[in-house]
Design an enzyme around this catalytic site. Structure first.
Site, short mmCIF file in Angstrom:
data_model
loop_
_atom_site.label_atom_id
_atom_site.label_comp_id
_atom_site.label_asym_id
_atom_site.label_seq_id
_atom_site.Cartn_x
_atom_site.Cartn_y
_atom_site.Cartn_z
CG HIS A 1 4.64 -6.94 0.92
ND1 HIS A 1 5.25 -5.73 0.78
CD2 HIS A 1 4.60 -7.18 2.27
CE1 HIS A 1 5.58 -5.26 1.97
NE2 HIS A 1 5.21 -6.12 2.88
CG HIS B 1 4.09 2.77 -3.81
ND1 HIS B 1 3.50 3.13 -2.62
CD2 HIS B 1 5.01 1.83 -3.52
CE1 HIS B 1 4.07 2.45 -1.65
NE2 HIS B 1 4.98 1.64 -2.16
CG ASP C 1 9.76 -3.81 -5.97
OD1 ASP C 1 10.71 -4.13 -5.25
OD2 ASP C 1 8.58 -3.86 -5.62
#
Ligand code: ACO
Length: 434
Positions: free
Chosen positions: A268, A307, A363
């Protein structure tokens, strides 16, 4: 257009059922009428990891993963990041509208005046080992706050909820900064009410002997935008944890400790750290083709790519890429950025990534900025948690006010032993008691 219903025929009995479709969804409870006989419990749906189950109705955040769209209360993330600051965004996410000037003054005054932590909380943080992970400190301290604010149990009282929201948004950066200073062996810095939310956070992190800390405006704005980009992302793992624990009517401090614990996991909040390790391992642009070859052979993942929801460019990644240039004008260019940009260029032209719809996620670039700003890797998920605090609180309050919600209690498919008699010999029983 036909009727807005679904007809199901149970081939075990030949019976047909008509189930309403609302918001392109069927209510799983309607399946319970599908029974083989009167004693039958009724049909359930099975959905590990909630891959196709809506657990709530929400008005906070909308994501269209195929188109790469993210909206906070209807506003595109690009516009929110450009036109609002983090505290305005937090207000929007929690209250549904952008605050008026008067509402904003009251909101930011209250949050600013709840940034202090009790001296006993400071002592509590001092008790952690010198190398304690800051995320472990954050999770534990959030839970500990519940022992200081026992009025927080009044979750049905709107005024009490408001107060806990001020306290939590105010105190999370203070705890995060204290966790950082603790790991560095530095004294904790008190909040400075004259600074902005992000500016004060930088003050509590980096102030040394100077009488007044002056945050660099470019870094202050970049951090504020990063908080905005992380503010909410609908029913992700940590938001679901916040709702689930909150649904038992636990106070918001304990609920947020659970949400932060969910965020701590590397699947996460921890991927940006992995991106940094990957870019370091690649080391130079020349090594990118051989790394891509390993990714395509299934030996390694291209971290920061792909994702569950986005099958297009994550809009947050695009904004982070833009602000990274502004940060590097102050901090000097992080050489890893050039590797990341080239890696992205090569990957986005490659059939392997195109076919699987793999694009950079939030990220991919955030770790590079955090590193340039001087944050140790262990602080990355903590930075994520500061921004996400407003989203967690919005999700928690929406859940409490939703009359269709009850304590979260999933069903299971039991595949264990059938009822059986427990046979324990007298000798065995005596052996245990000896
Ligand atoms: N690198 C290489 N191949 C990948 C990657 C990647 N980063 N991500 C997915 N794939 C491939 C899979 O191997 C699979 O290929 P196949 O069809 O040949 O088997 C295909 O793409 C589909 O991938 P899934 O794993 O089924 O997709 P899922 O939705 O389950 O996973 C996830 C999403 C976990 C994010 C995945 O893309 C991944 O591991 N990415 C790297 C880690 C990462 O960046 N995580 C951060 C996510 S953003 C966030 O949480 C804040």
């Amino acid at each position: 257009m036909g009727k807005n219903t679904l007809t199901i025929t149970d081939n075990r009995t030949g019976k047909a059922y008509e189930i309403p479709i609302e918001h392109e969804t069927i209510n799983a409870k309607h399946l319970r009428q599908i029974k083989v006989n009167e004693d039958d419990f009724g049909l359930m749906s099975y959905d590990p990891a909630y891959m196709n189950t809506a657990s709530c109705k929400s008005q906070i955040t909308f994501i269209d993963g195929d188109k790469g769209i993210l909206l906070y209360r209807g506003y595109p993330i690009q516009q929110v990041a450009e036109k609002l600051n983090y505290l305005q965004t937090a207000y929007l996410i929690i209250n549904g509208e952008v605050p008026t000037a008067k509402e904003y003054d009251e909101w930011s005054w209250n949050i600013t005046h709840h940034t202090m932590i009790h001296e006993n909380i400071k002592k509590f943080i001092e008790g952690f080992q010198y190398d304690a992970h800051p995320m472990g400190i954050l999770v534990s301290t959030l839970a500990a706050l519940s022992t200081f604010y026992q009025d927080a149990k009044e979750i049905k009282d709107a005024e009490s909820r408001k107060l806990q929201i001020y306290r939590l948004i105010g105190k999370v950066p203070t705890i995060a900064a204290a966790a950082y200073r603790h790991s560095m062996g530095l004294p904790y810095v008190y909040p400075d009410n004259e600074l902005s939310y992000a500016g004060n956070f930088l003050n509590m992190l980096f102030k040394m002997t100077e009488p007044k800390y002056e945050p660099n405006p470019a870094l202050e704005r970049a951090l504020d935008v990063l908080f905005i980009l992380h503010a909410d992302h609908e029913q992700n793992c940590s938001a679901s944890a916040m709702r689930s624990v909150g649904s038992s009517h636990a106070d918001p401090y304990c609920s947020m400790a659970a949400a932060a614990a969910a965020l701590y996991g590397p699947l996460h909040g921890g991927a940006n750290e992995m991106v940094l390790h990957m870019l370091k391992e690649i080391g130079s642009k020349n090594n990118i083709p051989s790394y891509i070859k390993r990714v395509k052979a299934g030996e390694v993942l291209l971290m920061g790519f792909g994702h569950r929801v986005y099958k297009n460019y994550d809009p947050r990644a695009r904004i982070i890429k833009q602000i990274s240039e502004e940060v590097f004008e102050v901090t000097g260019r992080n050489p890893l950025l050039d590797i990341a940009i080239e890696l992205e260029r090569i990957a986005l032209e490659d059939e392997y990534f195109i076919k699987r719809k793999l694009y950079p996620n939030v990220d991919f670039y955030s770790g590079i900025i955090y590193q340039a700003m001087g944050f140790p890797v262990a602080m990355y998920p903590v930075l994520f948690a500061i921004g996400r605090a407003s989203g967690w609180l919005a999700q928690w309050q929406e859940m409490l006010l939703d009359t269709e919600q009850k304590i979260a209690r999933p069903r299971q498919i039991y595949l264990g032993a059938k009822e059986r008699d427990l046979q324990v010999s007298k000798a065995k029983r005596e052996a245990v008691h000896r």
